[in-house]
Design a protein around this motif. Structure first.
Motif: not given
Length: 122
Positions: A77-85, A95-101
């Motif tokens: 639950g820190h970074w979920v990536v959902m690939d819809y093509g 906080p994770v979003r701010e870190f990876y920017d």
């Protein structure tokens, strides 16, 4: 020349907003990368909310016969990536979003506004 936005993109935005995701941003990356047309980035206030947002998106889009190719990161639950093509959704714990920017990484990407996104931000 104005590029038209895919009307189905609003379905993705509605699903994301449906679980109170914060700071929703849609980026047009079609001219910048070959693996997607749109990145949608949003945040949750806790790792539980991030997982709940991702689960809701998956369930809500399934009602419209839109199924992900893959989903990664729901357990932590820190970074979920959902690939819809053509659309890739990133659901971050703030906080994770701010870190990876990602928005900073894709500064050349144009921001996309859909009717639901406009309504949510006003």
């Amino acid at each position: 020349m104005t590029k038209k936005v895919d009307p189905s993109l609003d379905l993705y935005i509605k699903a994301i907003i449906g679980r109170k995701a914060a700071n929703v941003v849609a980026l047009d990356v079609a001219d910048l990368t070959s693996y997607a047309d749109v990145f949608i980035i949003c945040s949750g206030r806790s790792n539980r909310q991030v997982s709940a947002i991702a689960d809701f998106i998956k369930t809500d889009l399934k009602k419209h016969d839109i199924k992900p190719l893959s989903v990664e990161g729901t357990k932590d639950g820190h970074w979920v990536v959902m690939d819809y093509g053509h659309v890739i959704i990133h659901v971050f714990y703030e906080p994770v979003r701010e870190f990876y920017d990602l928005e900073g990484l894709w500064t050349d990407a144009k921001r996309i506004t859909t009717p639901s996104l406009k309504k949510a931000t006003s």
